[in-house]
Design an enzyme around this catalytic site. Structure first.
Site, PDB file in Angstrom:
ATOM      1  N   THR A 168       0.851  -1.192   0.000  1.00 40.80           N
ATOM      2  CA  THR A 168       0.000   0.000   0.000  1.00 40.80           C
ATOM      3  C   THR A 168       0.888   1.244   0.000  1.00 40.80           C
ATOM      4  O   THR A 168       1.999   1.203   0.527  1.00 40.80           O
ATOM      5  CB  THR A 168      -0.874  -0.012   1.274  1.00 40.80           C
ATOM      6  OG1 THR A 168      -1.854  -1.025   1.116  1.00 40.80           O
ATOM      7  CG2 THR A 168      -1.557   1.320   1.541  1.00 40.80           C
ATOM      8  N   GLY A 198     -11.128  -1.565   2.855  1.00 44.01           N
ATOM      9  CA  GLY A 198     -10.179  -1.547   3.972  1.00 44.01           C
ATOM     10  C   GLY A 198     -10.168  -0.218   4.702  1.00 44.01           C
ATOM     11  O   GLY A 198     -11.091   0.597   4.580  1.00 44.01           O
ATOM     12  N   THR A 219      -0.606   1.784   7.160  1.00 44.53           N
ATOM     13  CA  THR A 219      -0.499   0.612   6.279  1.00 44.53           C
ATOM     14  C   THR A 219      -0.388  -0.635   7.139  1.00 44.53           C
ATOM     15  O   THR A 219       0.188  -0.607   8.218  1.00 44.53           O
ATOM     16  CB  THR A 219       0.708   0.711   5.332  1.00 44.53           C
ATOM     17  OG1 THR A 219       0.830  -0.536   4.633  1.00 44.53           O
ATOM     18  CG2 THR A 219       2.001   1.004   6.055  1.00 44.53           C
TER      19      THR A 219
HETATM   20  N1  ASP Z   1      -4.215  -1.328   5.018  1.00 47.13           N
HETATM   21  C1  ASP Z   1      -4.450  -1.864   3.700  1.00 47.13           C
HETATM   22  C2  ASP Z   1      -5.803  -2.527   3.682  1.00 47.13           C
HETATM   23  O1  ASP Z   1      -6.140  -3.195   4.637  1.00 47.13           O
HETATM   24  C3  ASP Z   1      -3.435  -2.853   3.265  1.00 47.13           C
HETATM   25  C4  ASP Z   1      -1.990  -2.459   3.447  1.00 47.13           C
HETATM   26  O2  ASP Z   1      -1.693  -1.435   4.020  1.00 47.13           O
HETATM   27  O3  ASP Z   1      -1.125  -3.206   2.979  1.00 47.13           O
HETATM   28  O4  ASP Z   1      -6.484  -2.425   2.699  1.00 47.13           O
END
Ligand code: ASP
Length: 300
Positions: A168, A198, A219
């Protein structure tokens, strides 16, 4: 004085991520995105433009989980989430379940600027691609061989193996006028259910900016950041408890660790202090402050 920090995702850096060619690609991607944002701040531009520029660059880079190169749903398609927020006015724009817009962050910015709403999802959001200044693309545009392979491995492990979260992208900035902004963009988590949204596009969960406290982009395991209202929880520590940013971030991470929630964050406050911390195996990140050398960090 300006300050800018970006992340390219928290999570387990796989053995593949640490191979020299890929490692170099990730590093170059982060450096280019940081420079895209820095240039704007250096020219007296607003923090809002800087975070958008940095995130747009990473959306276009297939190595990161945002825009092209996004991770795939259980059904093998890309569904993108993004948000952007301005700390001075609390204006915000967010999109979820975008499937046909090359740069979802542009629609988020369009909503912030031109709509009475904060949050739009799915086809209605995609329909704004043109006016938002983004190309409209087929869903295939986002899908890379590496992400197909990741989904295949995820399916083989079975859902009990847990969702992968990595790659992300996000940015936070303080400009020379003291304005703060934050932006986050993601494909979400590998093997997510179609329709899953998300934390990233949820204002107060994965993204927040408030000039009186800080700007933050999260993230990691988004479901946890939704449950803990994580971005706003950090802002509240600074705003209401008066905690210095570094201490507030430490406390937030301790709480996440106690919940067995993995991830990380980047944040900047009104004084231009940058804090970047994670409790996951790694977090790609980079930062620069006016007059100082830029740092690009790929660590476990
Ligand atoms: N937080 C992001 C989600 O859950 C994923 C990530 O940060 O890798 O969509």
């Amino acid at each position: 004085m300006y300050a800018l920090a970006i992340h390219g995702g928290a999570g387990s850096l796989s053995a593949a991520d640490l191979q020299p060619a890929r490692e170099l690609g990730l590093r170059e991607g982060l450096a280019a995105a940081l420079e895209a944002g820095r240039r704007i701040l250096q020219a007296d531009g607003p923090a809002l433009d800087a975070v958008q520029a940095a995130v747009t660059a990473l959306e276009d880079d297939p190595l990161f989980n945002a825009g092209r190169g996004a991770v795939l749903t259980l059904e093998g398609s890309a569904e993108l989430d993004a948000a952007i927020m301005e700390g001075t006015t609390l204006r915000a724009g967010a999109v979820a379940l975008v499937r046909h817009t090359k740069n979802p962050i542009r629609i988020a910015r369009y909503l912030l600027e031109h709509s009475p709403h904060v949050f739009l999802a799915a086809e209605a959001a995609d329909r704004l691609a043109g006016v938002a200044g983004s190309e409209r693309v087929e869903n295939d545009y986002f899908i890379t061989g590496a992400r197909r392979e990741q989904l295949r491995a995820f399916r083989q492990r079975g859902e009990a193996g847990g969702a992968d979260a990595a790659g992300t992208v996000g940015a936070v900035a303080r400009d020379r006028c003291g304005r703060l902004a934050a932006a986050t963009s993601t494909g979400g988590t590998t093997g997510k259910w179609p329709g899953r949204i998300g934390d990233s596009p949820v204002i107060g969960a994965g993204t927040y900016a408030d000039d009186a406290s800080c700007a933050v982009s999260m993230t990691g395991q988004g479901e946890w950041f939704l449950r803990t209202a994580q971005a706003y929880d950090l802002v509240a520590r600074v705003r209401y408890a008066g905690e210095p940013l570094a201490r507030a971030v430490e406390a937030a991470l301790e709480r996440l660790t106690s919940l067995n929630a993995r991830g990380g964050l980047i944040a900047v406050d009104a004084s231009g202090t940058i804090v970047m911390r994670h409790n996951s195996a790694g977090m790609l990140r980079a930062s620069v402050r006016e007059g100082e050398e830029a740092a690009v960090i790929q660590s476990r």
